[in-house]
Scaffold this active site. Structure first.
Site, PDB file in Angstrom:
ATOM      1  N   LYS A 144      50.786  47.235  43.124  1.00  9.55           N
ATOM      2  CA  LYS A 144      49.946  46.044  43.270  1.00  9.55           C
ATOM      3  C   LYS A 144      49.389  46.015  44.691  1.00  9.55           C
ATOM      4  O   LYS A 144      49.821  46.749  45.576  1.00  9.55           O
ATOM      5  CB  LYS A 144      50.739  44.754  43.017  1.00  9.55           C
ATOM      6  N   SER A 251      46.939  41.611  34.640  1.00 10.39           N
ATOM      7  CA  SER A 251      47.958  42.125  35.552  1.00 10.39           C
ATOM      8  C   SER A 251      49.171  41.203  35.537  1.00 10.39           C
ATOM      9  O   SER A 251      49.048  39.994  35.736  1.00 10.39           O
ATOM     10  CB  SER A 251      47.398  42.208  36.981  1.00 10.39           C
TER      11      SER A 251
END
Length: 303
Positions: A144, A251
């Site tokens: 991330k 996500s």
């Protein structure tokens, strides 16, 4: 699987190294002593000498592979490790089929098995693309973008990212700052039937692109709840970081499962070293995991 591979690599390196060392210090001198004793009793043929000094096959194998295994161990554990991108959570920065290099020493040098940091080399900066152990299951590696540092307050509402930087001065602390962005296009990527809006976002000194599904409401009820503050606000504890995917509506990240511990950091993603395209369907005669092409234009550094 990565943790198991690291453990196997360490064990094989130790085993082959110890076998080679045992031969150098103990077994080889004994073989040479036998040869000298045989020569003292008379002439020894070349074939007999070779037989007396020949090293066991396990020693020969260990001597051959130890330098290679040791090099791989050092390279993978302390310098760089390759990773494959399996999902679209970091689109458009990273695509499925990208193979990236992760700089292992960016956030400290750790032992490859217990992951204890024994040398401090640096800390994540806002905008870094970081690989880390998934807090819910540390057997899994996640990737991330770091948007929140220790002490920051992060706010994500109505598809907008706000950051209130950490501050120790109660009187002159800055308020929430909206992370600016500019629209690029709306027809390049899709999530189901919905086009995703591509923006260029300015996160500190880092300029990067993100994707937003303007047709999908924020799943605020699923956000990680921090006691005492509204959902959608996150106060990053000391020793932790806040990571979010560039594909904001596709996500699973810190908005849903919380913060990234410094102990779980693996390294900083620094480059794409190769990128494969997978466009096969199940009717093709080749398996779907066989690439249909190479995206050479994607090879290079990351932002």
């Amino acid at each position: 699987m990565a943790a198991h591979f690291s453990l196997i690599l360490v064990l094989v390196t130790l085993a082959t190294g110890l076998i080679w060392l045992l031969d150098v210090r103990v077994l080889k001198p004994k073989r040479m002593a036998k040869l000298e004793a045989a020569k003292a009793q008379g002439e020894v043929s070349e074939e007999a000498a070779l037989k007396l000094t020949q090293e066991p096959s396990i020693v020969e194998t260990s001597r051959s592979i130890f330098p290679v295994i040791a090099f791989v161990l050092v390279l993978r554990s302390f310098l760089w490790e390759p990773f494959q991108i399996p999902s679209g959570s970091m689109m458009p920065t990273l695509l499925v089929g990208d193979f990236i290099l992760v700089e292992k020493f960016s956030y400290g040098v750790k032992d490859p098995v217990f992951r204890h940091k024994f040398i401090k080399t640096g800390e994540p900066e806002r905008g870094d693309i970081a690989v880390f152990k998934y807090p819910v299951d540390t057997r899994i590696d996640y990737i991330k973008r770091i948007v929140g540092l220790p002490g920051d307050t992060i706010r994500y509402r109505n598809k907008q990212l706000w950051i209130k930087p950490a501050c120790s001065d109660g009187e002159n602390c800055p308020d929430f700052q909206l992370i600016t962005r500019a629209e690029v296009n709306r027809d390049e990527f899709f999530q189901g039937p919905y086009p995703l809006t591509r923006y260029t976002e300015q996160l500190g000194d880092i300029e990067h692109d993100i994707l937003v599904n303007t047709h999908r409401p924020d799943p605020v009820s699923m956000y990680y709840q921090v006691d005492g503050i509204p959902r959608g606000d996150f106060v990053v504890p000391q020793g932790y970081y806040f990571g979010i995917g560039d594909n904001r509506d596709n996500s699973t990240d810190s908005r849903f499962w919380g913060f990234i511990s410094d102990d779980n950091l693996v390294g900083k993603a620094v480059a794409i070293w190769i990128s494969f395209e997978f466009a096969r369907d199940e009717q093709d005669w080749l398996p779907t995991w066989v690439p249909t092409g190479v995206r050479f234009e994607r090879v290079g550094g990351l932002t």
